[in-house]
Design an enzyme around this catalytic site. Structure first.
Site, PDB file in Angstrom:
ATOM      1  N   ASN A 250       0.870  -1.176   0.000  1.00  0.00           N
ATOM      2  CA  ASN A 250       0.000   0.000   0.000  1.00  0.00           C
ATOM      3  C   ASN A 250       0.908   1.227   0.000  1.00  0.00           C
ATOM      4  OD1 ASN A 250      -1.809   2.050   0.460  1.00  0.00           O
ATOM      5  ND2 ASN A 250      -2.197   1.511   2.601  1.00  0.00           N
ATOM      6  N   TRP A 251       1.034   1.832  -1.163  1.00  0.00           N
ATOM      7  CA  TRP A 251       1.989   2.945  -1.305  1.00  0.00           C
ATOM      8  C   TRP A 251       1.434   4.250  -0.737  1.00  0.00           C
ATOM      9  CZ3 TRP A 251       4.477   2.511  -6.882  1.00  0.00           C
ATOM     10  CH2 TRP A 251       5.077   1.253  -7.004  1.00  0.00           C
ATOM     11  N   LYS A 252       0.158   4.276  -0.389  1.00  0.00           N
ATOM     12  CA  LYS A 252      -0.486   5.493   0.125  1.00  0.00           C
ATOM     13  C   LYS A 252      -0.238   6.665  -0.841  1.00  0.00           C
ATOM     14  CE  LYS A 252       0.264   3.553   4.657  1.00  0.00           C
ATOM     15  NZ  LYS A 252       0.087   3.709   6.065  1.00  0.00           N
TER      16      LYS A 252
ATOM     17  N   HIS B   5      -9.378   1.114   4.390  1.00  0.00           N
ATOM     18  CA  HIS B   5      -8.135   1.284   5.154  1.00  0.00           C
ATOM     19  C   HIS B   5      -8.409   2.214   6.339  1.00  0.00           C
ATOM     20  CE1 HIS B   5      -4.066   2.563   6.184  1.00  0.00           C
ATOM     21  NE2 HIS B   5      -3.665   1.433   5.630  1.00  0.00           N
TER      22      HIS B   5
ATOM     23  N   GLU C 130      -6.881   4.648   7.483  1.00  0.00           N
ATOM     24  CA  GLU C 130      -6.709   6.087   7.192  1.00  0.00           C
ATOM     25  C   GLU C 130      -7.946   6.629   6.480  1.00  0.00           C
ATOM     26  OE1 GLU C 130      -2.951   5.662   5.209  1.00  0.00           O
ATOM     27  OE2 GLU C 130      -2.038   5.117   7.121  1.00  0.00           O
TER      28      GLU C 130
ATOM     29  N   GLU D 184      -5.468  -5.108  10.300  1.00  0.00           N
ATOM     30  CA  GLU D 184      -4.477  -4.073  10.564  1.00  0.00           C
ATOM     31  C   GLU D 184      -4.825  -3.347  11.860  1.00  0.00           C
ATOM     32  OE1 GLU D 184      -2.400  -2.814   6.710  1.00  0.00           O
ATOM     33  OE2 GLU D 184      -4.159  -1.578   6.912  1.00  0.00           O
TER      34      GLU D 184
ATOM     35  N   GLY E 168       2.277   2.228  10.695  1.00  0.00           N
ATOM     36  CA  GLY E 168       3.224   3.333  10.553  1.00  0.00           C
ATOM     37  C   GLY E 168       3.868   3.769  11.852  1.00  0.00           C
TER      38      GLY E 168
ATOM     39  N   SER F 153       3.248  -2.235  10.380  1.00  0.00           N
ATOM     40  CA  SER F 153       4.704  -2.283  10.614  1.00  0.00           C
ATOM     41  C   SER F 153       5.301  -3.661  10.341  1.00  0.00           C
ATOM     42  CB  SER F 153       5.047  -1.809  12.024  1.00  0.00           C
ATOM     43  OG  SER F 153       4.637  -0.462  12.198  1.00  0.00           O
TER      44      SER F 153
ATOM     45  N   GLY G 142       2.899  -1.100   4.300  1.00  0.00           N
ATOM     46  CA  GLY G 142       2.948   0.333   4.007  1.00  0.00           C
ATOM     47  C   GLY G 142       4.383   0.769   3.780  1.00  0.00           C
ATOM     48  N   GLY G 143       5.009   1.314   4.818  1.00  0.00           N
ATOM     49  CA  GLY G 143       6.344   1.900   4.693  1.00  0.00           C
ATOM     50  C   GLY G 143       7.357   1.009   4.001  1.00  0.00           C
TER      51      GLY G 143
HETATM   52  C1  PEP Z   1      -0.736   0.114   5.947  1.00  0.00           C
HETATM   53  O1  PEP Z   1      -0.855   1.316   5.785  1.00  0.00           O
HETATM   54  O2  PEP Z   1      -1.564  -0.640   5.453  1.00  0.00           O
HETATM   55  C2  PEP Z   1       0.399  -0.360   6.735  1.00  0.00           C
HETATM   56  C3  PEP Z   1       0.366  -1.589   7.169  1.00  0.00           C
HETATM   57  O3  PEP Z   1       1.423   0.537   6.978  1.00  0.00           O
HETATM   58  P1  PEP Z   1       2.828   0.224   7.682  1.00  0.00           P
HETATM   59  O4  PEP Z   1       3.362  -1.054   7.100  1.00  0.00           O
HETATM   60  O5  PEP Z   1       3.697   1.399   7.347  1.00  0.00           O
HETATM   61  O6  PEP Z   1       2.566   0.102   9.145  1.00  0.00           O
END
Ligand code: PEP
Length: 248
Positions: free
Chosen positions: A9-11, A95, A97, A164, A170, A210, A231-232
């Site tokens: 998920n590149w956001k 998601h 967010e 999640e 994040g 994470s 994500g990251g």
């Molecule tokens: C996400 O946004 O779906 C996510 C899991 O982010 P991160 O891996 O950065 O925690």
């Protein structure tokens, strides 16, 4: 046997040209990994170039949201047909967010998931509790509600679910493999109530929050964890590819 699925998920990161370059690297670094479905989910504006970069490869393309109406006066929204036309096969829905900053609810998750399924897209439906909810012992109630309402009256056998925990997204905090497995097993029991054991056993449930190369293998070794939503660590090819490899 469920095939693991690792999705990035590149956001709101990467321009179209950056996206194409990252996909070229991801393709090369994951080409030898067998039995893991690999998906990248760049921003809408990148999808056309990303589709060209993915073409003919094992890397599949996802979007980060979808609107439920097929067309019309919905400024700023994107329909299922628009995504399909670009070669998109997967779409992230609900998601945290989107729920936190853009007012999405279990009801809109249901509408979006229905639109995705009707169009033959694979919805990656996100659920997960906030820290305050975990602290007061509401994790199970929240997640079960999100699954039951978000997927009500839909073909649950065709979705991917991403568990999640919001406090792990994040933040560098990860649910322990035991904490995550507990919720994944609860989600699978909920799916079994909704659609029967065979369907529940066929649904992939990703962990997200994470996930990194150094914790991915242990998380994905849990019996009900079937991959990751990243994500990251999905923003660099090396770390994303290491997570994909950890799922093999
Ligand atoms: C996400 O946004 O779906 C996510 C899991 O982010 P991160 O891996 O950065 O925690």
């Amino acid at each position: 046997m469920r095939t693991k699925i690792v999705a990035g998920n590149w956001k709101m990161n990467k321009t179209a040209s950056e996206a194409a370059a990252l996909i070229v690297e991801i393709k090369a670094l994951t080409a030898e990994v067998a039995n893991v479905e690999v998906v990248v989910c760049p921003p809408f504006t990148d999808l056309k170039d990303a589709a060209a970069a993915c073409a003919g490869s094992h890397v599949k393309l996802g979007a980060q949201n979808i609107h439920w109406e097929p067309s019309g006066a919905y400024t700023g929204e994107i329909s299922a047909a628009m995504l399909k036309d670009l070669g998109v096969t997967h779409v992230i829905i609900g998601h945290s967010e989107r729920r936190q900053y853009f007012g999405e609810t279990d009801a809109t998750v249901n509408l979006r998931t229905k639109a995705a399924l009707d169009a033959g897209l694979v919805p990656i439906v996100c659920v997960g509790e906030m820290l305050e909810e975990r602290k007061v012992g509401q994790t199970g109630d929240v997640v079960v509600r999100q699954v039951k309402v978000g997927l009500a009256d839909l073909d649950v056998g065709k979705v991917v679910i991403a568990y999640e925990p919001v406090w792990a997204i994040g933040t560098g905090l990860t649910a322990s493999p035991t904490q995550a497995q507990e919720v994944h097993a609860l989600i699978r029991r909920t799916l079994a109530e909704m659609a029967g054991g065979d369907v529940a056993n066929s649904v992939r449930i990703q962990y997200g929050g994470s996930m990194k190369p150094d914790n991915a293998k242990e998380l994905m070794s849990q019996p009900d964890i079937d991959g990751g939503l990243i994500g990251g660590a999905a923003l660099t090819a090396k770390s994303f590819a290491a997570i994909v490899a950890a799922g093999a």
